[in-house]
Write an enzyme that holds these catalytic residues in place. Structure first.
Site: not given
Lengths: 344, 203, 744
Positions: C634, C640, C707-708, C711
């Protein structure tokens, strides 16, 4: 940064007198290189003489049809001056290829000549450097010398002069006007900066206490055929690996007059008059350019990390001459600005 | 083993230069400081005047975070001595707008998400303001080049470009000084560079 | 879940503070009566200090003290006191502890004076003598003494081989084998590391620190200096870029605290840009990859071996090669990872640590393999798609990489690519199209969050996490507003303070998932507390109602069964007679969950497509288009989030084309220690970048399905650039960065 006193000089002769009366004094124009070097403890003046009030910031036509740049005119004001844009677009291009807009807004034309090298070792007190501390040795030789020179180097020093503006000034046969304890004199641009030889601590031929007051451009500005080509590690805001100022006068496809100077390769802007002579009378073709490029780099010497500059410089010369030849003789008088497009 | 000496004693301290009153005209106010000549304009702002909106990223003119406007032109405040700026009109980020009353550039930077950590942002905005004051940047290519004196390690460059372009476009005749905020699909490219379907390259 | 805020492109709530300069960073708290510390750095890489002559410096009026190993007390004895939360195994560096020099630019003294300028000057004339001994800084000379690290630091998984690579290699009909390398890189966030310590008297300190983890800084300070937590409050409201550099507390923190305690004064210590090259960096690696494919283009063997540098005193480990065992489907995988000890400071996690380095080798090798197998690089990857995580032998919680391939390729126009190097042109320029991609962990760590509703109806949600530019303030505000059904203006998120509930380090792409889900939990708890209060109020409709029976919207609590039955939240707080009602989530379940073996492989993925244009004579490279398609669950805020990926692409371009910390091995010193000579991309380097977030719903990874993003966007970018350059020029460069000299 060491402790120093500061005065704002009111006139050139007063500034010169003040310099003579203070051991360790230095002139400060925009400060973009001197303050930087003072923070690194590479420069340690004990007294600074501010030049801002001297009024040498005008750019005006000279009676012989040339243009006089006041030593205190900023790089930005010079680059964007209508006379520079229309008559010396090569200079406009070279200035705008250097530094950043905010640095160009501060840096003065005289100060541009007084920039010191960007050699990593010169800047780092932890390493030996003959330019910074004569007799300690040259760390760039045998070290990380990507930014260093390939022409006119010596066993004492392989540093380069970092300026872009000076490459155009060299190509344009500029005269440097100076004032000193013994009065005024002029120095031909090619004689202003020196090669390192055994005295790399001396960047130029100024006598102690002398102050640059102006730069005189001769009438001939090569506004029809010119190119400033700068190659660097990123598209903008980086010192040149190799740069080329090329200016031609053409009669049809025949070269009538030529100027060729290189940046990023030597202790001074590297003007090669022999190569220019080789161009004159020749057709403006890739063959000619390649032959001339080979001649310019004939005595070049690589030091490992910077050896690629020899080949790069050859290709850059060919390209710059080609660009100068092919350009349309129309100048955008609004602001002669070539955004960092591909290959330049 | 090699003997290495750092700061040889020959360079021992000289008498320190006393402080002197220096009056700076900043954001419309006269501020008098008692500083020695070795105080840079940047340190004067941050350490003596608590105007910390101007940032120190490198202190050597290599990043642009310290950019302020002096007499309307953007300069690196880290490379200027405060004492050299007596009599100049100095404008910092604090003088461009406030949270309650943002300048057009400040608003555009928010709208376009033209920053992440925010540390380079005041310098970016002062640079853009300087370019707009000077009227030098008109095209995207010019803005990219002329904003290159301000590093952004977060990599917000494409959004910085679209923020600056929006304000420049908004000031063109016919735009009536109004900010044009194009509808923006946030998963697509930066404004004005919506990626077109690819034209087949020449083979 | 309704979506009033989550998933919307909300502008940053901290935007006004950042664009007006009111956002305060560590060196910007101008506390009264403060002293300035300036660090003196070692000119040598190895040896010892034999003499420090501080007297002339101390004689300068205004110099308060010169701290060095000669006069700094040994606050702590054992290594464990110096180990922060993520310290790798070994013996952490102790600043100003003894005479020994372990790396160039090591801090050797701290000069403290009344003004910054005086401290800087005094530091420049401090006379120090050293005996230098031979140092070793060249990784290529230490491959033979490289060793397999033990456990390494938290998060390190020793690579696991499977099957029989030798057999797979023999089965293959096409083969690729190559060596790859990249140099050390430094994070160089725009804000230099700095700490302002405010002395409050009686060893009570407010510590304004540049960090990615206020609690980590506090932990180290309390352990080394023996301070209780209430005496060492660490505050970090804004961090001017981290990228991993702030995951471990840096030495300026310890020096500033030490000086403050010793002098009983407030002290600020800021590092210079040069000193930003004196601590952690992305370690140099030398890598070897061998790949083999069968006739149908399926991979029959993968071999990926890497040697990385570490310091003499700690074993810094990162997952460089492990990804090669999971990104593609292959039975026979041999992986190896070793460390070599050098006389450098311990490396440090730097954006996509390990993966960024490893993916260069793997993804260039995959490109080479595609050519060797006669396949399009995208088609080749599709044929070797992994539907099951073979490295962990687990199903994926979700994996939309295929969508990344499809949507990214479509957006880019990949179909029109012609395979032969040099076959595409734009006028005189060579055009190259290359691709790459990668995988990164979706991690969630326990995080504490407090939600507090005041009598004005304003919700304050707080957690001691950090804002490093990733948008933490904004996304947490969105989640909280959504959870409590409040307008976003009625919500404030507070972070960056050890007096707030404890939160993990801001890194590893886990903050959104860890803190975000905890915000929901805390808000749920708050809802329960509010509901409980309604039971004391005269409201028959709410009598005996359970939390599941209500919903929060428009500043009200409503019955799900009858939304006309509503209580205004502000009224509920006012009725309580308390100034606020608050609640905190419990981290117990999250902590327990960490002890259990995972049931799913949880990862974010991406696919990157890059166009370069190369001048055929000058060999200048311009990256003219990038499409980065990301599957990261999501997306909380596409505005951002997109910025995060744009930044990642810029990082990838830097890694591919210009970033390297160049060491002169004669001095054991990085020589380009400035932003003029350590090149990061500038605005003019950046052209069109398109970010695509593919739809990826995941109800297993965590309740919010996050999930971020920090990176994953960087992975494969550098390799894609290298592959595009090959496609344009036919030159295969395997040593990053690809500077002009490597293409001539």
């Amino acid at each position: 940064m060491n402790s120093f006193t500061f005065t704002q000089a009111a006139a050139v002769d007063a500034a010169v007198r003040e310099k003579a009366s203070h051991e360790g004094a230095a002139y400060i124009g925009g400060g973009t290189n001197l303050v930087d070097l003072m923070k690194e403890n590479v420069a340690r003046p004990t007294h600074l003489i501010g030049l801002k009030k001297l009024g040498l910031d005008t750019i005006e036509n000279t009676p012989d049809g040339g243009l006089r740049l006041g030593a205190l005119a900023t790089n930005a004001d010079t680059a964007y001056h209508p006379e520079v844009i229309s008559r010396y677009p090569l200079l406009n291009q070279a200035i705008l290829a250097g530094a950043s807009p905010q640095l160009r807004n501060m840096a003065t034309d005289g100060g541009n000549l007084m920039q010191r090298t960007r050699c990593y070792y010169f800047y780092d007190l932890a390493t030996p450097c003959n330019k910074r501390e004569p007799g300690t040795g040259c760390s760039a030789i045998g070290g990380y010398n990507r930014v260093c020179g390939i022409l006119g180097t010596s066993d004492s020093c392989i540093a380069t002069h970092p300026s872009d503006m000076c490459v155009a000034l060299a190509a344009l046969d500029t005269t440097v006007r100076v004032s000193g304890p013994n009065g005024e004199r002029t120095i031909k641009f090619e004689d202003f900066h020196r090669l390192p030889g055994d005295h790399p601590e001396r960047d130029n031929t100024l006598e102690p206490g002398e102050l640059i007051t102006g730069l005189d451009l001769p009438a001939k500005g090569f506004a029809q055929h010119f190119s400033y080509l700068k190659l660097r590690d990123r598209t903008s805001y980086a010192f040149a690996l190799v740069s080329v100022a090329a200016a031609l006068e053409l009669d049809g496809n025949t070269i009538k007059d030529a100027r060729l100077a290189l940046g990023g390769v030597a202790h001074k802007a590297w003007r090669d008059k022999a190569a220019e002579a080789l161009l004159v009378g020749q057709p403006a073709t890739a063959d000619t350019f390649r032959r001339v490029a080979a001649k310019v780099l004939e005595n070049a010497k690589g030091y490992g990390e910077n050896t690629f500059k020899i080949e790069l410089a050859k290709r850059a010369i060919v390209r710059a001459l080609k660009q100068a030849t092919e350009m349309k003789a129309t100048v955008d008088t609004n602001a002669y600005f070539q955004p960092s497009a591909f290959n330049s | 083993m090699t003997h290495v000496t750092q700061a040889p004693l020959g360079m021992s301290p000289a008498t320190l230069v006393p402080t002197q009153p220096v009056t700076l005209h900043i954001n419309g106010q006269d501020r008098t400081l008692h500083i020695a000549p070795w105080t840079t304009l940047l340190d004067a702002l941050r350490e003596y005047l608590d105007l910390t909106g101007t940032k120190k990223g490198c202190d050597h003119g290599q990043c642009g975070a310290c950019t302020v406007l002096v007499d309307g032109k953007h300069i690196n405040s880290c490379l200027s001595l405060a004492v050299m700026q007596e009599g100049s009109e100095i404008q910092t980020i604090e003088g461009l707008g406030t949270e309650e009353s943002l300048s057009p550039l400040q608003q555009a930077f928010i709208d376009h998400d033209a920053f992440q950590c925010g540390y380079c942002t005041p310098g970016q905005i002062c640079s853009a303001q300087g370019l707009i004051n000077e009227g030098k940047a008109r095209t995207e290519a010019e803005v990219r080049e002329l904003m290159s004196g301000n590093l952004c390690r977060c990599g917000a460059y494409s959004n910085i470009l679209s923020a600056v372009m929006e304000v420049i476009e908004g000031q063109k005749p016919g735009a009536e000084g109004k900010i044009v905020m194009p509808e923006k699909e946030w998963s697509a490219g930066a404004a004005h560079q919506q990626m077109p379907p690819v034209a087949p390259p020449k083979k | 879940m309704n979506t009033d805020y989550i998933g919307k492109p909300t502008s940053r709530v901290d935007g006004p503070a950042k664009v007006t300069g009111t956002a305060k960073y560590a060196a910007e708290y101008n506390v009264p009566n403060m002293l300035y510390g300036y660090v003196v750095s070692s000119p040598i890489a190895k040896g010892k200090i034999t003499k420090i002559d501080a007297a002339p410096v101390l004689a300068l009026a205004g110099v308060q003290q010169v701290f060095s190993h000669e006069n700094v007390p040994h606050f702590a004895i054992f290594d464990r006191s110096y180990q922060d939360e993520i310290a790798p195994g070994g013996s952490p560096f102790r600043p100003l502890y003894d005479a020994e020099i372990k790396f160039s630019l090591q801090p050797v003294a701290l000069v403290v004076a009344d003004t910054f300028e005086l401290a800087r000057y005094a530091a420049s004339v401090l006379h120090i003598e050293y005996e230098e001994v031979a140092h070793e800084t060249k990784l290529s000379q230490h491959i033979d003494d490289a060793y397999e690290p033990g456990k390494g630091k938290i998060g390190f998984q020793p690579p696991k081989s499977r099957g029989n690579f030798g057999k797979g290699w023999k089965e293959g009909v096409a083969h690729v084998e190559a060596q790859f390398s990249h140099h050390a890189q430094h994070h160089n966030p725009m804000e230099n590391f700095a700490t302002t310590v405010e002395w409050l008297g009686d060893k009570h300190l407010n510590i304004y620190d540049k960090t990615q983890g206020a609690f980590n800084s506090q932990l180290l300070v309390t352990k080394i200096f023996g301070l209780s937590k209430d005496r060492a409050r660490v505050i970090s409201k804004y961090t001017g870029g981290g990228f991993g550099s702030g995951l471990r507390p840096q030495y300026q923190l310890l020096l500033a605290v030490m000086a403050s305690l010793e002098l009983e004064r407030s002290v600020r210590v800021s590092l210079t840009r040069e000193q930003m090259f004196s601590f952690g960096h992305r370690p140099e690696t030398l890598q070897h990859v061998a790949l083999a494919t069968a006739a149908d283009g399926s991979l029959t063997g993968i071999n990926h071996f890497a040697v990385a540098e570490t310091s003499q005193f700690e074993d810094f480990t990162e997952n460089v090669v492990g990804w090669s065992g999971m990104l593609y489907d292959c039975k026979n995988v041999a992986l190896g990872y070793r460390l070599a000890k050098l006389d450098v400071y311990t490396p440090l996690d730097m954006r996509a640590p390990g993966a960024a380095s490893g993916s260069i080798a793997l993804e260039i090798a995959m490109d080479e393999m595609a050519y060797a197998a006669g396949l399009d690089p995208l088609e080749f990857r599709m044929r070797n798609y992994s539907d099951h995580d073979q490295a962990q032998d687990l199903p994926y919680s979700s994996k939309a990489l295929r969508k990344c391939y499809h949507e990214g390729a479509a957006k880019f126009g990949w179909k029109q690519r012609t395979a032969a190097p040099g076959s595409m042109r734009d006028g005189n320029l060579l055009v190259g199209w290359g691709m790459g991609g990668g995988v990164w962990d979706a991690t969630k760590l326990p995080a504490s969050v407090r939600a507090s509703l005041d009598a004005d109806g304003h919700l304050t949600v707080s957690s001691g996490t950090n804002e490093i530019g990733t948008g933490t303030y904004t996304i947490m505000t969105q989640i909280a507003a959504e959870s409590m059904g409040l307008p976003i203006e009625a919500v404030t998120f507070v972070l960056g303070d050890t007096e707030l509930p404890e939160s993990p380090l801001q890194g590893g792409s886990w903050t959104a998932a860890s803190v975000g889900n905890s915000v929901v939990e805390a808000c749920t708890k708050l809802g329960e507390a509010l509901l409980k209060q309604t039971q004391k109020m005269d409201s028959p409709a709410f009598k005996g109602v359970k939390i599941d029976d209500v919903q929060f919207a428009n500043g009200q609590m409503r019955l799900r069964s009858d939304s006309t039955q509503a209580m205004v939240l502000r009224d509920v707080v006012q009725a309580s007679g308390e100034p606020r009602i608050e609640a905190e989530n419990s981290t117990l379940l999250a902590k327990l969950a960490m002890l259990k073996p995972p049931k799913y492989s949880m990862h974010a993925h991406n696919a990157v497509f890059v166009e370069v244009k190369v001048d055929p004579d000058l060999m200048t490279v311009h990256v003219t288009r990038v499409v980065n398609a990301v599957a990261a669950g999501r997306i909380l805020n596409p505005k951002t989030a997109r910025s995060q990926v744009l930044g990642s692409v810029v990082w990838g371009l830097g890694m591919a084309l210009m970033e390297e910390s160049v060491m002169d091995h004669r001095f054991g010193r990085y020589m380009n220690h400035s932003l003029a000579e350590y090149h990061v991309p500038v605005n003019a380097d950046i052209h069109a970048i398109d970010v695509v977030f593919v739809n990826e719903e995941d109800d297993k990874v965590n309740p919010l399905g996050i999930k971020g993003l920090g990176e994953v966007g960087m992975l494969g970018v550098a390799a894609a650039v290298a592959n595009a350059i090959y496609h344009a020029t036919g030159k295969r460069v395997r040593d990053m960065p690809i500077t002009i000299d490597k293409l001539l």
